[in-house]
Each structure stands twice: as C-alpha cells, then as structure tokens.
Write a protein that holds these residues in place. Structure first.
Motif, PDB file in Angstrom:
ATOM      1  N   ARG A 151      -9.741  -1.147   6.686  1.00 20.09           N
ATOM      2  CA  ARG A 151     -10.517  -1.832   5.720  1.00 20.09           C
ATOM      3  C   ARG A 151     -10.619  -1.078   4.317  1.00 20.09           C
ATOM      4  NH1 ARG A 151     -16.118  -2.765   9.173  1.00 20.09           N
ATOM      5  NH2 ARG A 151     -14.802  -3.598  11.092  1.00 20.09           N
ATOM      6  N   GLU A 152     -10.543  -1.963   3.286  1.00 18.94           N
ATOM      7  CA  GLU A 152     -10.668  -1.270   1.918  1.00 18.94           C
ATOM      8  C   GLU A 152     -11.866  -1.907   1.435  1.00 18.94           C
ATOM      9  OE1 GLU A 152      -6.237  -1.386   0.959  1.00 18.94           O
ATOM     10  OE2 GLU A 152      -6.814   0.554   0.394  1.00 18.94           O
ATOM     11  N   GLU A 153     -13.152  -1.321   1.134  1.00 22.57           N
ATOM     12  CA  GLU A 153     -14.260  -1.905   0.757  1.00 22.57           C
ATOM     13  C   GLU A 153     -14.682  -1.623  -0.668  1.00 22.57           C
ATOM     14  OE1 GLU A 153     -16.333  -2.396   4.991  1.00 22.57           O
ATOM     15  OE2 GLU A 153     -17.082  -0.978   3.296  1.00 22.57           O
ATOM     16  N   VAL A 154     -15.498  -2.474  -1.359  1.00 19.20           N
ATOM     17  CA  VAL A 154     -16.069  -2.068  -2.588  1.00 19.20           C
ATOM     18  C   VAL A 154     -17.503  -1.441  -2.222  1.00 19.20           C
ATOM     19  CG1 VAL A 154     -17.189  -2.842  -4.639  1.00 19.20           C
ATOM     20  CG2 VAL A 154     -15.081  -3.960  -3.859  1.00 19.20           C
ATOM     21  N   VAL A 155     -17.837  -0.516  -2.690  1.00 17.66           N
ATOM     22  CA  VAL A 155     -19.019   0.267  -2.456  1.00 17.66           C
ATOM     23  C   VAL A 155     -20.372   0.006  -3.571  1.00 17.66           C
ATOM     24  CG1 VAL A 155     -20.385   2.404  -1.685  1.00 17.66           C
ATOM     25  CG2 VAL A 155     -18.028   1.981  -1.041  1.00 17.66           C
ATOM     26  N   GLU A 168     -21.025   2.148  -6.555  1.00 18.89           N
ATOM     27  CA  GLU A 168     -19.884   3.160  -6.884  1.00 18.89           C
ATOM     28  C   GLU A 168     -18.660   2.737  -7.446  1.00 18.89           C
ATOM     29  OE1 GLU A 168     -18.900   5.548  -3.459  1.00 18.89           O
ATOM     30  OE2 GLU A 168     -21.055   5.895  -2.716  1.00 18.89           O
ATOM     31  N   THR A 169     -17.787   3.640  -8.478  1.00 21.32           N
ATOM     32  CA  THR A 169     -16.769   2.890  -9.070  1.00 21.32           C
ATOM     33  C   THR A 169     -15.571   2.767  -8.249  1.00 21.32           C
ATOM     34  OG1 THR A 169     -16.409   4.956  -9.952  1.00 21.32           O
ATOM     35  CG2 THR A 169     -17.314   3.277 -11.393  1.00 21.32           C
ATOM     36  N   GLU A 170     -15.356   3.957  -7.325  1.00 30.14           N
ATOM     37  CA  GLU A 170     -14.499   4.011  -6.277  1.00 30.14           C
ATOM     38  C   GLU A 170     -14.900   3.402  -4.872  1.00 30.14           C
ATOM     39  OE1 GLU A 170     -12.727   7.735  -5.223  1.00 30.14           O
ATOM     40  OE2 GLU A 170     -13.105   8.527  -6.950  1.00 30.14           O
ATOM     41  N   GLY A 171     -13.840   2.484  -4.328  1.00 29.39           N
ATOM     42  CA  GLY A 171     -14.038   1.816  -3.277  1.00 29.39           C
ATOM     43  C   GLY A 171     -13.930   3.034  -2.165  1.00 29.39           C
ATOM     44  N   ARG A 172     -14.040   2.564  -0.867  1.00 33.30           N
ATOM     45  CA  ARG A 172     -13.860   3.405   0.320  1.00 33.30           C
ATOM     46  C   ARG A 172     -12.528   2.618   1.075  1.00 33.30           C
ATOM     47  NH1 ARG A 172     -17.985   3.552   5.314  1.00 33.30           N
ATOM     48  NH2 ARG A 172     -18.182   1.564   5.524  1.00 33.30           N
ATOM     49  N   THR A 173     -11.826   3.670   1.679  1.00 31.79           N
ATOM     50  CA  THR A 173     -10.801   3.015   2.889  1.00 31.79           C
ATOM     51  C   THR A 173     -11.511   3.666   4.067  1.00 31.79           C
ATOM     52  OG1 THR A 173      -9.127   3.293   1.303  1.00 31.79           O
ATOM     53  CG2 THR A 173      -8.552   3.089   3.543  1.00 31.79           C
ATOM     54  N   ARG A 181     -16.124  10.090   2.804  1.00 26.94           N
ATOM     55  CA  ARG A 181     -14.875   9.286   2.508  1.00 26.94           C
ATOM     56  C   ARG A 181     -13.790   9.778   3.198  1.00 26.94           C
ATOM     57  NH1 ARG A 181     -18.453   6.732   1.050  1.00 26.94           N
ATOM     58  NH2 ARG A 181     -18.924   5.949  -0.944  1.00 26.94           N
TER      59      ARG A 181
END
Ligand code: GAP
Length: 460
Positions: A331-335, A338-343, A397
């Motif tokens: 999954r690639e999510e927007v947190v 936070e500017t960076e998402g997370r995988t 992360r």
C-alpha cells in the motif's frame, strides 16, 4: 484489465531494496527467471510454508508428511506422461531470435516493436510451432550418455505417488488419507516472467488425497473449499480470489476435473492461477503399477476388497503465493499532516518476516539499554529488529515497508514507569503496555491474527 493497479515494478524494487528477493547471480548479469530470497524473503516464504504444513499435516490426522528426493528413476517420468506429454508448442523468430509459446502468442509482444504482436512486424520470421519438453535433463554418474539421463522433477507429486504404499503401510492409514510435501520443482519455461510468478526453479506445496473411487467428486469439492479458506486465512482479499474451472480442452493429461484458485495480481496480469485442485482419478497409480510391475492397490480389509484409489490433488506454488501476499499487502498511503506518504506491506502478522521493531526514542537516559534488553528477551519468542538510528518517524517507516506489524518504543516515561508504547503498523494507533507484558500482548495479537489498535479496543 484488473481494477487493482499494477504494482509489480514498485514491488520488484522494494523487494531488492529491503532484502526480500534478489535476482540470482546478479553480479554476472543475472540468471533468466531464477530468484534468490534475501533475509526478509526467506522468513516470509518459510512462514507461508510453515502455515501450509500446519494446516495440511499437523492439524489433520488423515494427512502424512513426506520429503521425497528431487532426482527420481527416469521411468517415473515415462509412466507419469511427462516424457511424452509435458511440452509446450514453441515458435522461434529467426530475425530477432526471440522465442514464444505458440498458444500464448496473442499475449506476447514483438521485441523489435512492442506495440505489435510477434509476426506483425515486417522483419518477423516465425518458424512453425514445434513441441518443446519443459523438463530439465541431467546425467547421473560420470558418463554423459542416454542411459544415464535423469530429470529434475517438474512437479513434486510423483514422489508421493511412488511412495503411496510405503507411507500407507508405515503409518497404517486407511483410505481416505493424504500425503503432503513441500519441495523444489524445475521447468524449462519458454516464457517465464512477471517476477517470481513464473520461474524455472520454484517450490511447490502439494498434497495427494487418496480416496475410494466414487467418492472422489465429494472430496474434490471439500478440498476446493478448504483450500480457498486457507488463502483467505493468509490474508489474501476475498475480492482478489476466484475459482476458474478448466474446460475439457484445458485439462492436463492426468486430470478428470480441475479448478484453479486465481489471485488478482493487478494491472494487465489480472487474475492468474496460484493453486490447482485436480481430480487425477487413478491415472498416476495405474501408470506406475503398469510401468514398475508392482501392485499398488490398496487393500480394504474391513470391506474385503482391493482397488487403486483415486487422487484429489491440491498443488500450490510457494513462490507464487508468497508473491500474492506481497502484491496483496503493498500500500502507498498519504499520511495526514505529513508531506511524505508511506509505503507499507500490510502482511498478515503471522507471515510477517519480523514481528516487532524495538526503538529507543533517544540514545540517552538509559533508553537504548532498556530497549536492547527488551529486544533480546523478545527475540527468544519471535523475530525482532532493533533500531536506534535516525528520527523515530523514519524508523517506523522502515519497518512499515518491511511489513513489521508492531513497533515498540521506549521513551522517557518507559525508564521511569517500566512501560512502553506499542504502535500498530496498519492504523498507526498506539497502546501503552507494561514492559513485562509486551511479549504476552504481542503473542496474543499474533495468535488472534490482529494488528490494529482498533482491534485492541475491542479486546484481542
Ligand atoms: N502436480 C500438479 C501441478 O504441478 P501445476 O498447475 O502445473 O500442477 C501447480 O502447478 C502450481 O505450481 C501452480 O498453481 C503454481 O502456483 C506453481 N507453479 C507451476 N509452475 C510454476 C512456475 N514456472 N513458476 C512458479 N510457480 C509455478
């Protein structure tokens, strides 16, 4: 085209970066469609295999385990039909030297012009299809002559058939009963690819269930249902799984009836077989009885009769189902905030390679010492990763991407109150737990297959 996106490229790079899967002999330019499992990958695949063994052998009193050799008497493959029939039609292009499976040419692309199919480009010079046997040959002993040819097994099943009476007599099992094994198989595939989906060396988890003729279709249905449940228990989404019934023209030479369990790999690959459930009738035992000259009948003393049992086979690829768990979990999510998402790899906790990350919030005030002590204690129960490098968010992360379901953080309050925070990978919720209870709490979550803080509120 699947409703799910194509994640294969992302997965291949994550798998290499994090140590799940590497290309075989990479420093020499790689070996075609052969893969090596790195530190996280070997744990993941071992967990998948252990779960299969648990469900198929240990939890049943009617299935026995076996580990037969890869090299077998060459007559086995004559009897099984693999020498004469385990072939695919092969087409060569004399212009670009590419090879295609004639029956799948509609799905292939011309290497010179990928928008065209083989044969559609002006330069293409396709040969007539010729049959190509998929078994790897080698020689037993020092002399390379036809009398010493042996094959690397293309399926594990034959090791079970030739041992049917050995196992039955040693265990005194009565029909119906099964024999299960996990082992390597080899096929010189013409068109391998899609990462570990179709490779030339792979592992199978196969079970042959021997039944009285006439009861076979009933057992076939039972095993179909049981095997679908197993995949669901592995965390594969229900909407990504389907049965595919083989039409008469698709049936393998040994099969009386067959269903595939297909998984939706996303993108253009879409639904593809991960497991086959086959009714092989008495084909294999009959063939081995004829070719070996040994009677392989089961003697039913109570009913005073003897017969060759029919076989219901369940055959799943360990590599292919491991790939399915990765595709399913990525999954690639927007947190929020936070500017960076997370995988993240939202793997089922039971198969996650590492169960918990242990993180001191800072490198001072006794936190690393307390964290290292806790990590060492937990390591006796399950795989743990200790990490004190970098910002805590980055450490979370890194473990999200490795599929680690629990993060344990030691902060200033921990050293004062002897408690820690457990952070849950999937919903990033947190709970506070006394240090002495951490192993128990995580153990309960693992046993209950839960990995969210939400679940903890409802009680594990
Ligand atoms: N004994 C029956 C048998 O081998 P199969 O449908 O040819 O049946 C069973 O193979 C399973 O083995 C497949 O569903 C797949 O998961 C796995 N498998 C077969 N060929 C494979 C390959 N080239 N690479 C990876 N997995 C493969």
């Amino acid at each position: 085209m699947s409703a799910y996106p194509d994640v294969m490229d992302t997965l291949v790079s994550l798998a290499k970066r994090r140590g799940f899967i590497f290309q075989s002999s990479e420093i020499y330019g790689g070996t075609g469609s052969v893969w090596d499992y790195g530190p996280l990958g070997v744990e993941l695949k071992n967990n998948v295999k252990a779960r299969w063994w648990q469900a198929m052998v240990r939890e049943r009193d009617d299935v026995e385990g076996l580990d037969a050799a890869i090299l077998m008497h060459p007559k086995v493959w004559e009897a099984s039909g693999h020498v004469s029939g385990f072939s695919d039609p092969l087409v060569d292009c004399k212009a670009c030297k590419a090879r295609f499976r004639a029956d799948k040419i509609g799905e292939a692309v011309c290497p010179r012009k990928p928008s065209k199919k083989p044969g559609e480009h002006g330069d293409c010079q396709l040969t007539e299809p010729r049959m190509f046997n998929l078994m790897f040959k080698t020689f037993m002993g020092p002399v390379e002559e036809s009398a010493s040819v042996v094959y690397l097994r293309p399926e594990t099943a034959q090791g079970i058939f030739v041992n049917f009476l050995n196992v039955q007599q040693a265990t005194r099992q009565k029909v119906p009963f099964g024999i299960a094994q996990i082992g390597k198989a080899f096929r010189n595939e013409i068109t391998p690819g899609n990462f570990t989906f179709r490779t030339r060396e792979f592992e199978q988890m196969e079970m042959q269930f021997f039944v009285e003729p006439g009861t076979d279709m009933e057992w076939f249905e039972r095993w179909k249902a049981a095997r679908l449940e197993w995949h669901l228990g592995l965390g594969l989404s229900r909407d990504r799984l389907e049965f595919h019934q083989h039409e008469p023209n698709e049936l393998a030479h040994y099969a009386r009836a067959a269903f595939d369990i297909n998984f939706d790999f996303g993108g253009t690959l879409g639904f593809q077989e991960i497991e086959g459930v086959h009714n092989r009738s008495d084909f294999d035992l009959k063939q081995h009885q004829e070719h070996s000259g040994k009677r392989l009948e089961y003697v039913d003393q109570a009913a005073n009769k003897r017969y060759l049992p029919y076989v219901i086979e369940t055959s799943v690829g360990a590599d292919r189902v491991t790939l399915a768990t990765l595709v399913n979990a990525l999954r690639e999510e927007v947190v929020p905030g936070e500017t960076e998402g997370r995988t993240l790899l939202a793997l089922h906790p039971a198969i996650a390679p590492i169960k918990a990350g242990v993180f001191p919030l800072t490198k001072k005030d006794g936190q690393p010492e307390m964290a290292e002590k806790l990590a060492a204690a937990l390591r006796k129960k399950f795989p743990v990763f200790y990490d004190e490098a970098g910002a805590i968010g980055r450490r979370y992360r890194r473990q999200d991407e490795a599929g680690t379901p629990f993060g344990i953080t030691i902060d200033p309050s921990s050293t004062a109150n002897d408690d820690v925070t457990i952070r849950f990978r999937d919903d990033m919720g947190q709970i506070r737990v006394s240090t002495s209870k951490v192993a128990q709490v995580i153990g309960d979550y693992l046993a209950a297959d839960h990995a969210t803080a939400e679940a903890s509120k409802a009680g594990v």
